[in-house]
Design an enzyme around this catalytic site. Structure first.
Site, PDB file in Angstrom:
ATOM      1  N   ARG A 175      51.279  44.052  55.899  1.00  0.00           N
ATOM      2  CA  ARG A 175      52.622  43.744  55.389  1.00  0.00           C
ATOM      3  C   ARG A 175      53.490  44.994  55.387  1.00  0.00           C
ATOM      4  O   ARG A 175      54.595  45.004  55.868  1.00  0.00           O
ATOM      5  CB  ARG A 175      52.513  43.169  53.979  1.00  0.00           C
ATOM      6  N   TYR A 176      52.969  46.066  54.775  1.00  0.00           N
ATOM      7  CA  TYR A 176      53.690  47.335  54.756  1.00  0.00           C
ATOM      8  C   TYR A 176      53.322  48.089  56.029  1.00  0.00           C
ATOM      9  O   TYR A 176      52.202  47.976  56.514  1.00  0.00           O
ATOM     10  CB  TYR A 176      53.247  48.153  53.539  1.00  0.00           C
ATOM     11  N   ARG A 214      50.008  50.512  55.622  1.00  0.00           N
ATOM     12  CA  ARG A 214      48.713  50.168  55.021  1.00  0.00           C
ATOM     13  C   ARG A 214      48.319  48.728  55.287  1.00  0.00           C
ATOM     14  O   ARG A 214      49.184  47.857  55.447  1.00  0.00           O
ATOM     15  CB  ARG A 214      48.685  50.479  53.522  1.00  0.00           C
ATOM     16  N   CYS A 219      31.902  37.343  45.473  1.00  0.00           N
ATOM     17  CA  CYS A 219      32.022  38.220  44.315  1.00  0.00           C
ATOM     18  C   CYS A 219      30.890  37.867  43.355  1.00  0.00           C
ATOM     19  O   CYS A 219      30.437  36.722  43.338  1.00  0.00           O
ATOM     20  CB  CYS A 219      33.339  37.995  43.593  1.00  0.00           C
ATOM     21  N   CYS A 227      36.454  35.078  39.165  1.00  0.00           N
ATOM     22  CA  CYS A 227      37.462  35.109  38.105  1.00  0.00           C
ATOM     23  C   CYS A 227      38.332  33.876  38.255  1.00  0.00           C
ATOM     24  O   CYS A 227      38.853  33.620  39.340  1.00  0.00           O
ATOM     25  CB  CYS A 227      38.340  36.345  38.254  1.00  0.00           C
ATOM     26  N   CYS A 270      41.727  34.175  40.045  1.00  0.00           N
ATOM     27  CA  CYS A 270      41.734  34.848  41.352  1.00  0.00           C
ATOM     28  C   CYS A 270      42.894  34.404  42.235  1.00  0.00           C
ATOM     29  O   CYS A 270      43.144  33.224  42.417  1.00  0.00           O
ATOM     30  CB  CYS A 270      40.429  34.572  42.081  1.00  0.00           C
ATOM     31  N   ARG A 305      42.940  34.780  45.401  1.00  0.00           N
ATOM     32  CA  ARG A 305      42.410  34.295  46.685  1.00  0.00           C
ATOM     33  C   ARG A 305      41.404  33.186  46.492  1.00  0.00           C
ATOM     34  O   ARG A 305      40.471  33.028  47.270  1.00  0.00           O
ATOM     35  CB  ARG A 305      41.772  35.452  47.453  1.00  0.00           C
ATOM     36  N   ASP A 332      49.911  35.846  39.586  1.00  0.00           N
ATOM     37  CA  ASP A 332      50.731  35.321  40.684  1.00  0.00           C
ATOM     38  C   ASP A 332      50.805  33.794  40.682  1.00  0.00           C
ATOM     39  O   ASP A 332      50.476  33.151  39.689  1.00  0.00           O
ATOM     40  CB  ASP A 332      50.259  35.888  42.023  1.00  0.00           C
ATOM     41  N   ASP A 365      53.836  40.766  42.378  1.00  0.00           N
ATOM     42  CA  ASP A 365      53.657  40.601  43.817  1.00  0.00           C
ATOM     43  C   ASP A 365      54.422  39.338  44.186  1.00  0.00           C
ATOM     44  O   ASP A 365      54.068  38.241  43.747  1.00  0.00           O
ATOM     45  CB  ASP A 365      52.161  40.466  44.146  1.00  0.00           C
ATOM     46  N   LYS A 382      55.262  44.042  46.605  1.00  0.00           N
ATOM     47  CA  LYS A 382      55.199  44.345  45.174  1.00  0.00           C
ATOM     48  C   LYS A 382      56.516  44.924  44.674  1.00  0.00           C
ATOM     49  O   LYS A 382      57.138  45.738  45.329  1.00  0.00           O
ATOM     50  CB  LYS A 382      54.058  45.323  44.906  1.00  0.00           C
TER      51      LYS A 382
HETATM   52  C1  LIG Z   1      48.991  45.361  47.205  1.00  0.00           C
HETATM   53  C2  LIG Z   1      48.943  45.451  48.653  1.00  0.00           C
HETATM   54  C3  LIG Z   1      48.718  46.677  49.291  1.00  0.00           C
HETATM   55  C4  LIG Z   1      48.506  47.970  48.534  1.00  0.00           C
HETATM   56  O1  LIG Z   1      49.652  48.273  47.829  1.00  0.00           O
HETATM   57  P1  LIG Z   1      49.817  49.599  46.968  1.00  0.00           P
HETATM   58  O2  LIG Z   1      51.080  49.374  46.217  1.00  0.00           O
HETATM   59  O3  LIG Z   1      49.921  50.730  47.943  1.00  0.00           O
HETATM   60  O4  LIG Z   1      48.629  49.743  46.097  1.00  0.00           O
HETATM   61  C5  LIG Z   1      48.721  46.699  50.663  1.00  0.00           C
HETATM   62  N1  LIG Z   1      48.914  45.565  51.391  1.00  0.00           N
HETATM   63  C6  LIG Z   1      49.130  44.385  50.800  1.00  0.00           C
HETATM   64  C7  LIG Z   1      49.325  43.195  51.647  1.00  0.00           C
HETATM   65  C8  LIG Z   1      49.144  44.271  49.411  1.00  0.00           C
HETATM   66  O5  LIG Z   1      49.342  43.091  48.833  1.00  0.00           O
HETATM   67  S1  SF4 Z   2      39.818  38.379  41.361  1.00  0.00           S
HETATM   68 FE1  SF4 Z   2      38.959  37.110  43.000  1.00  0.00          FE
HETATM   69  S2  SF4 Z   2      38.397  38.562  44.598  1.00  0.00           S
HETATM   70 FE2  SF4 Z   2      38.663  39.738  42.709  1.00  0.00          FE
HETATM   71  S3  SF4 Z   2      36.609  39.823  41.802  1.00  0.00           S
HETATM   72 FE3  SF4 Z   2      37.648  38.075  40.881  1.00  0.00          FE
HETATM   73  S4  SF4 Z   2      37.033  36.337  42.152  1.00  0.00           S
HETATM   74 FE4  SF4 Z   2      36.591  38.191  43.313  1.00  0.00          FE
END
Ligand SMILES: *Cc1c(COP(=O)(O)O)cnc(C)c1O
Ligand code: SF4
Length: 371
Positions: A114-115, A118, A127, A131, A134, A136, A295, A332, A339
């Site tokens: 996205r960025y 990174r 996991c 959680c 979560c 995801r 989120d 986010d 973010k």
């Molecule tokens: C959160 C996130 C990151 C890391 O973000 P930082 O603000 O640098 O910690 C990188 N890519 C994606 C897609 C994210 O959601």
């Molecule tokens: S938030 Fe989701 S990905 Fe992170 S440890 Fe919990 S279950 Fe696993």
């Protein structure tokens, strides 16, 4: 010997030896998954209905994490993060299966880019504990969506060929569900890529399965360091003696520790709760990095707090704990906007260059800005 959750183990594990208990493989293999595994807890009607209406997002709790539950308290902040609840079946119209649009920002399977600088690199969809909040949950815990070796190769190839990527965040699921060998292979491949300057690892194992942080794992992290480790502690009760040992090992291995907590209603949404957690984290060499707004993942509206709650917590922390204990409060954005940091408004009035600030005690202080 430090105290251990072994001394507080749930009744199904009374015959377990201390050696078994301290083995992460034993912990992993003996996770509590079915409703009947929780017979030793007096499950609430809402939790039972949670089990009966469970969708694709499965339940798993390590015996270690279960040993940290407050006995007989359905409001226990750890229990609420790990046990399903009927409220998970209520999906709000604005909630999304993929709240951060991670799938649509995937140039290759397993990478969210996205960025410019990174990427998120998904290396496992498992996991130790799932959680309930979560982000995801659409894919985490699903055995069919686990990253294959071929997918990992493809992701590495993408990073190798994309020179703008300076920062790689290993994520999942939890990267530490991989074996030491697999993890080492990935770290070693990443370190060979010249343009990759920063390697991060996001993991909740120090919370849910701290036994996983073995000397061998620490040696590996040291070899490819510095590795930035993002932990995910949400409540002070999660910092067990085993967690402290895990954090010490990670520190001694030269990793840089930062915590990403998620603000959760009825779990940690008070100044006292966040302050207690952050003080304990700092004592253990782990700096609060982000406090994340819950989120728009589906079925977690019972955890979501109003934005103002987070802002108020940050505001109250200022002055009551050193700056190192104050994380950034981050939203986010749904749909993949990235973010955003929300901060309290410290400007009371502004007339031309003349500004009046409010300090942490609510007192006013004038300031003259330059042109
Ligand atoms: C959160 C996130 C990151 C890391 O973000 P930082 O603000 O640098 O910690 C990188 N890519 C994606 C897609 C994210 O959601
Ligand atoms: S938030 Fe989701 S990905 Fe992170 S440890 Fe919990 S279950 Fe696993």
């Amino acid at each position: 010997m430090p105290q251990s959750t072994y001394n507080n183990r749930p009744s199904p594990f009374l015959k377990t030896s201390e050696e078994e208990w301290n083995s992460w493989i034993w912990q992993h293999q003996n996770r509590l998954k079915k409703e009947s595994d929780f017979d030793w807890i007096d499950l609430s009607a809402e939790e039972k209905q949670g089990f009966e209406n469970l969708g694709d997002f499965r339940v798993a709790v390590t015996p270690h994490y279960a040993a940290l539950f407050e006995e007989g308290n359905p409001e226990c902040p750890l229990r609420k993060q790990a046990l399903p609840h009927i409220a998970e079946s209520s999906i709000e119209s604005y909630e999304l299966a993929d709240p951060l649009a991670e799938e649509s920002h995937m140039p290759v399977p397993g990478i969210t880019h996205r960025y410019p600088d990174r990427v998120l690199f998904y290396v496992s969809h498992h996991c130790p504990v799932y959680c309930r909040h979560c982000t995801r949950k659409r894919k985490v815990s699903d055995p069919l969506s686990a990253a294959s070796s071929m997918q990992i190769e493809g992701s590495l190839k993408y990073i190798r060929e994309t020179k703008s990527v300076r920062d790689v965040l290993l994520s999942g699921g939890d990267p530490l569900t991989l074996s030491d060998e697999k993890l080492e292979a990935i770290l070693s491949a990443l370190r060979k890529i010249e343009h990759v300057e920063v390697i991060r690892l996001g993991t909740r194992n120090p919370v849910t399965l701290p036994q996983r942080i073995t000397e061998n794992l620490a040696d590996i992290l040291k070899r490819y360091g510095p590795i930035y480790v993002h932990t995910h502690f949400n409540h002070v009760n999660e910092i067990s003696p085993e967690s402290r040992l895990a954090l010490t090992r990670l520190r001694n291995a030269g990793t840089v520790l930062g915590n990403q907590m998620v603000l959760l209603k009825g779990i940690n949404d008070s100044v006292e709760s966040v302050m207690e957690l952050n003080r304990e984290l700092l004592k253990n060499g782990c700096r609060p990095y982000y406090m994340l707004q819950c989120d728009f993942a589906q079925g977690i509206s019972h955890f979501r707090t109003p934005l103002q709650k987070g802002i108020d917590i940050i505001d109250a922390l200022r002055g009551r704990i050193g700056g190192m204990g104050i994380p950034d409060f981050v939203v986010d954005l749904p749909g993949g906007g990235g973010k955003i940091e929300l901060v309290p408004d410290y400007i009371q009035s502004r007339e031309g260059n003349h500004i009046v600030f409010r300090n942490f005690q609510g007192q006013s202080f004038p300031y003259v800005d330059v042109d």
